[in-house]
Every structure is written in structure tokens, then in C-alpha cells.
Motif scaffolding. Structure first.
Motif, PDB file in Angstrom:
ATOM      1  N   LEU A 204       0.887  -1.053  -0.321  1.00  0.00           N
ATOM      2  CA  LEU A 204       0.249   0.020   0.152  1.00  0.00           C
ATOM      3  C   LEU A 204       0.772   1.397   0.051  1.00  0.00           C
ATOM      4  N   CYS A 205       2.249   1.434   0.601  1.00  0.00           N
ATOM      5  CA  CYS A 205       3.046   2.218   0.916  1.00  0.00           C
ATOM      6  C   CYS A 205       4.812   2.446   0.263  1.00  0.00           C
ATOM      7  N   PRO A 208      10.518   3.940  -2.260  1.00  0.00           N
ATOM      8  CA  PRO A 208      10.759   3.385  -3.161  1.00  0.00           C
ATOM      9  C   PRO A 208      10.588   2.492  -3.793  1.00  0.00           C
ATOM     10  N   GLY A 209      10.836   1.334  -3.596  1.00  0.00           N
ATOM     11  CA  GLY A 209      10.383  -0.014  -3.623  1.00  0.00           C
ATOM     12  C   GLY A 209      11.186  -0.838  -2.834  1.00  0.00           C
ATOM     13  N   LYS A 211      10.549  -2.800  -0.775  1.00  0.00           N
ATOM     14  CA  LYS A 211       9.692  -4.423   0.257  1.00  0.00           C
ATOM     15  C   LYS A 211       8.637  -4.865  -1.742  1.00  0.00           C
ATOM     16  N   VAL A 229       1.590   7.428  -1.880  1.00  0.00           N
ATOM     17  CA  VAL A 229       0.971   8.834  -3.296  1.00  0.00           C
ATOM     18  C   VAL A 229       1.145   9.422  -3.191  1.00  0.00           C
ATOM     19  N   SER A 230       2.931   9.258  -3.153  1.00  0.00           N
ATOM     20  CA  SER A 230       3.790  10.102  -3.396  1.00  0.00           C
ATOM     21  C   SER A 230       3.807  10.466  -5.493  1.00  0.00           C
ATOM     22  N   ARG A 233       7.604  10.356  -5.391  1.00  0.00           N
ATOM     23  CA  ARG A 233       8.500   8.447  -5.544  1.00  0.00           C
ATOM     24  C   ARG A 233       7.956   6.858  -6.054  1.00  0.00           C
ATOM     25  N   GLY A 260      -3.842   5.990   0.154  1.00  0.00           N
ATOM     26  CA  GLY A 260      -4.188   4.397   0.690  1.00  0.00           C
ATOM     27  C   GLY A 260      -5.095   4.378   0.618  1.00  0.00           C
ATOM     28  N   ARG A 261      -5.146   5.990   2.596  1.00  0.00           N
ATOM     29  CA  ARG A 261      -6.682   5.781   2.690  1.00  0.00           C
ATOM     30  C   ARG A 261      -8.207   5.873   1.753  1.00  0.00           C
ATOM     31  N   ASP A 277       3.560  -0.622   4.832  1.00  0.00           N
ATOM     32  CA  ASP A 277       4.819   0.520   5.248  1.00  0.00           C
ATOM     33  C   ASP A 277       4.874   1.789   5.421  1.00  0.00           C
ATOM     34  N   PRO A 279       4.291   5.510   6.276  1.00  0.00           N
ATOM     35  CA  PRO A 279       4.799   6.619   6.464  1.00  0.00           C
ATOM     36  C   PRO A 279       5.067   7.052   7.947  1.00  0.00           C
ATOM     37  N   LEU A 309      -2.447   9.031  10.427  1.00  0.00           N
ATOM     38  CA  LEU A 309      -2.871   8.866   9.194  1.00  0.00           C
ATOM     39  C   LEU A 309      -2.447   7.056   9.145  1.00  0.00           C
ATOM     40  N   LEU A 313      -4.697   3.879   7.542  1.00  0.00           N
ATOM     41  CA  LEU A 313      -4.000   3.334   6.001  1.00  0.00           C
ATOM     42  C   LEU A 313      -4.228   1.963   6.619  1.00  0.00           C
TER      43      LEU A 313
HETATM   44  C1  SAM Z   1       8.636   3.985   5.357  1.00  0.00           C
HETATM   45  S1  SAM Z   1       8.240   4.739   3.510  1.00  0.00           S
HETATM   46  C2  SAM Z   1       7.540   3.378   2.759  1.00  0.00           C
HETATM   47  C3  SAM Z   1       8.590   2.741   2.478  1.00  0.00           C
HETATM   48  C4  SAM Z   1       8.820   1.339   1.180  1.00  0.00           C
HETATM   49  N1  SAM Z   1       7.780   0.308   1.360  1.00  0.00           N
HETATM   50  C5  SAM Z   1       9.519   0.798   0.470  1.00  0.00           C
HETATM   51  O1  SAM Z   1      10.266  -0.616   1.489  1.00  0.00           O
HETATM   52  O2  SAM Z   1      10.588   1.337   0.234  1.00  0.00           O
HETATM   53  C6  SAM Z   1       6.819   4.997   3.375  1.00  0.00           C
HETATM   54  C7  SAM Z   1       5.994   5.271   2.378  1.00  0.00           C
HETATM   55  O3  SAM Z   1       4.268   5.933   2.649  1.00  0.00           O
HETATM   56  C8  SAM Z   1       4.184   6.771   1.658  1.00  0.00           C
HETATM   57  N2  SAM Z   1       3.014   7.833   1.797  1.00  0.00           N
HETATM   58  C9  SAM Z   1       2.916   8.676   2.561  1.00  0.00           C
HETATM   59  N3  SAM Z   1       1.299   8.804   2.216  1.00  0.00           N
HETATM   60  C10 SAM Z   1       0.644   7.509   1.487  1.00  0.00           C
HETATM   61  C11 SAM Z   1      -0.891   8.057   2.011  1.00  0.00           C
HETATM   62  N4  SAM Z   1      -1.510   8.972   2.262  1.00  0.00           N
HETATM   63  N5  SAM Z   1      -1.507   6.486   0.734  1.00  0.00           N
HETATM   64  C12 SAM Z   1      -0.221   5.897   0.000  1.00  0.00           C
HETATM   65  N6  SAM Z   1       1.079   6.141   0.277  1.00  0.00           N
HETATM   66  C13 SAM Z   1       1.433   6.988   0.907  1.00  0.00           C
HETATM   67  C14 SAM Z   1       4.719   7.669   1.054  1.00  0.00           C
HETATM   68  O4  SAM Z   1       5.149   8.563   0.121  1.00  0.00           O
HETATM   69  C15 SAM Z   1       6.046   6.915   1.048  1.00  0.00           C
HETATM   70  O5  SAM Z   1       6.709   6.992   0.424  1.00  0.00           O
END
Ligand code: SAM
Length: 341
Positions: A204-205, A208-209, A211, A229-230, A233, A260-261, A277, A279, A309, A313
Motif C-alpha cells: 500500500l505504501c 521507493p520499492g 519491499k 501517494v507520492s 517517489r 492509500g486511505r 509500510d 509513513p 494517518l 491506512l
Molecule cells: C516508509 S515509506 C515506504 C518504504 C517502502 N515500503 C520501501 O520499502 O521502499 C512510507 C511511504 O508511505 C507513503 N505515503 C504517505 N502517506 C500515504 C498515503 N496516504 N497513501 C499511500 N502512501 C502514503 C510515502 O510517500 C512513503 O513513500
């Protein structure tokens, strides 16, 4: 005026307003405490906050966690199974790096065997058939903990105390990079996901990828949706998929940039497994870098809203995105969770 004495000069000064009157506009200044007081760096605010919170939660473990947060990051090399993985693994072993996943799997197996022997010993003392209690215990163990570790994922780290760094990844003849450098602990949630053949998985989040790439390394996904969402990213996520995953597999991954919400409303009841994962306060970054630091005073509102948040999520979206059967299983497991005992 004459009462001041001093004759004509004093009178002239008074007339010009230099003795008693207000200073001319160009000499006036206003004290700006907020601007002139020394600013506390965001990194220091982060460390103060962690000392308060993690100090309470982690207790005597916190000092050593704190030291490691402040030290240079030690990476693991996730072997890319889409490149020549066996050769890459051999090269890493020659450098004295070890695959921590297969090492952990062997350790877990030994522990389980020891525990089975112990349980059987205790069981024979009671009226239960030998091993019966162990079977019951196994059924009660949460599936995430009892699941075998996905063997397809290989991640090499240098042993404790060895601070050698991995060289940057290199492309093979097809231009696919041989390994991905990441925090080895980031693999743990992917292992806990225990992806099974043909599972529909949602990350869901995802950006940069790291995982997302690890999930693909299992080779099991029936369908993988990677969302973040970004938009900037998500572009990084595309770059990683382009550099590490062959085109025919890449095209099966559905990459989106939604909040993602709202996912639960958009695609509810679809997935077998969901990785969230969320934020967070990006602890290592927050204690090391001033740039883009969430402990910057201007971002305090954003920081305070993080738990909300994260909850949205997790609850509003991820749980709703799970197939009903899996949600029931998860809730049942939570209900019986041994850590509540
Ligand atoms: C901890 S990072 C994720 C790292 C990623 N899983 C990885 O392994 O590379 C958290 C991510 O959540 C995203 N994010 C923040 N709010 C969000 C939302 N409302 N919906 C989806 N993604 C969101 C951010 O843009 C950020 O890229």
C-alpha cells in the motif's frame, strides 16, 4: 528648555530631538527574539524525543539501539533472482558475507525441534498422547510466526563487527542489476507476509520499492499492486522495477499513486496479503539529516498527525482490502494472540 542649562547648544539638541525625543527612525530597532534565539536543530529535537519515548519503551535496550541509530548504516545485499543469482551469491560468499535468511531458517528449525522434544517429554508425563500438546500449541501459534521462511529470498550481510561495505550493484548482460542494497531488517515484514503461490498482494505504501522488489523475489505473486501517494517517489519505484525486474514480470505489477486511505473503498475484499509500510518518523534519517526532517518545527502538525494517518491506512484501508476469509483468520489470530496471555 532653558531649565536644562547648558546654554544654546543643549537647546539646539533638544530641538532636534537628539537628547530626549525618540531616536530617528533609521536608528530604531525592534528586538526579534524568535529570529535571534539560537535554533535547536531538528536532529537534536528528534534525539530528545526518541530518548523520551524509546527510552521508556525499550528500557535497557535503548542505549545500544541509540548508538546504532547514530552509526553509519550497515546494508544487506538482496540478491536479485532475476539476474544470475547463484553467481552473485557465490561472489558475495567469497567476500565473507552470509545469507542471514537461510541462517535464521536453520536456527528456527533447530529451535522448533528442541521445543518439540521438550513438549513431548512433558506430554508423556501427563495423560495426553506424546506430541499432542505440541500439535495444539502449533495450531495456536500465529501463522506469521510458525510459517516457514520463504527460501527464495536471499539477503547477504557482513558478520557482526565486520564493517566492509558492498560495492554498488552492477548490471548483467541484459542490463538487470545483480543486488539491491537495503536495511536487512526491512526484509522482515516481507518474510512475515509469507507469500504463497498465486497470492494477490497489495503493497500500500510502496515507494521507493525495496519491499516491492523483495515480494517479487519470492516468485509467488499471482498479482502485485504497488501504490504510493507520492508521485515523485512512485517514479523512483518505476526506476527500481526497470533496473531489477525483466519486462514481462514488470508488466504484471500494477503501480498506482492513490491516497492509500481510500483503497478499501476502491478495491475492497480483493487481496490475500497486504503490506502496509506506513509513513513514520524515519528515525535514522531524523537523527542524522537536517534536510526534509520531520522534527523540523514547521512540520510538527504533520508529525502529530502521523499516528492517525497510520491507523487510517491500516484499519480503514488495508483490513478492508483483504479477502473476507483472510480478514477472519487475522482477527481470530489476534483474538487468540499468545502475547496477550
Ligand atoms: C516508509 S515509506 C515506504 C518504504 C517502502 N515500503 C520501501 O520499502 O521502499 C512510507 C511511504 O508511505 C507513503 N505515503 C504517505 N502517506 C500515504 C498515503 N496516504 N497513501 C499511500 N502512501 C502514503 C510515502 O510517500 C512513503 O513513500
Amino acid at each position: 528648555m532653558a531649565a536644562l542649562g547648558g546654554g544654546g547648544r543643549a537647546v539646539t539638541l533638544l530641538r532636534r530631538g537628539l537628547v530626549l525625543g525618540p531616536a530617528p527612525r533609521r536608528y530604531r530597532y525592534k528586538k526579534k527574539w524568535a529570529a535571534t534565539a539560537p535554533r535547536v536543530p531538528s536532529t537534536r529535537l528528534a534525539l530528545q524525543s526518541f530518548d523520551m519515548n524509546y527510552g521508556l519503551q525499550l528500557k535497557e535496550a535503548w542505549p545500544s539501539v541509540r548508538v546504532s541509530l547514530l552509526c553509519e548504516q550497515k546494508y544487506g545485499a538482496l540478491v536479485n533472482s532475476f539476474a544470475d543469482a547463484d553467481r552473485v551469491a557465490q561472489e558475495l560468499e567469497l567476500l565473507n558475507a552470509v545469507d542471514f535468511i537461510s541462517g535464521a531458517a536453520q536456527k528456527a528449525q533447530r529451535l522448533q525441534q528442541d521445543s518439540a522434544v521438550e513438549q513431548a517429554g512433558r506430554g508423556s508425563a501427563s495423560r495426553e498422547a506424546p506430541g499432542e500438546r505440541w500439535a495444539v500449541k502449533q495450531a495456536e501459534t500465529p501463522p506469521l510466526l510458525s510459517a516457514p521462511i520463504t527460501s527464495n529470498i536471499r539477503c547477504y550481510t557482513f558478520p557482526r563487527g565486520d564493517i566492509t561495505r558492498f560495492r554498488p550493484a552492477r548490471p548483467d548482460t541484459l542490463g538487470i542489476l545483480n543486488y539491491y542494497l537495503m536495511d536487512a531488517a526491512s526484509l522482515l515484514p516481507v518474510l512475515a507476509l509469507n507469500v504463497q503461490p498465486d497470492d494477490f498482494v497489495l503493497d500500500l505504501c510502496a515507494a521507493p520499492g525495496g519491499k516491492t522488489l523483495a515480494i517479487l523475489q519470492t516468485g509467488f505473486c499471482g498479482h502485485l499492486a504497488a501504490n504510493d501517494v507520492s508521485i515523485s517517489r512512485t517514479k523512483r519505484l518505476h526506476q527500481i522495477l526497470n533496473s531489477y525486474v525483466p519486462k514481462q514480470i514488470r508488466e504484471t505489477v500494477c503501480v498506482t499513486s492513490w491516497d492509500g486511505r481510500n483503497w478499501g473503498e476502491l478495491e475492497g475484499g480483493t487481496f490475500h496479503k497486504v503490506l502496509v509500510d506506513v509513513p513514520c518518523t524515519t528515525d535514522r534519517h531524523s537523527v542524522m539529516e537536517e534536510d526534509n526532517n520531520i522534527f523540523n518545527r514547521r512540520r510538527s502538525k504533520e508529525r502529530q498527525m502521523l499516528p492517525m494517518l497510520q491507523l487510517q491506512l491500516l484499519v480503514k484501508s488495508s483490513l478492508r482490502s483483504l479477502k473476507k476469509r483472510f480478514l477472519r483468520k487475522l482477527l481470530l489470530w489476534r483474538w487468540k494472540c499468545p502475547c496477550d496471555a
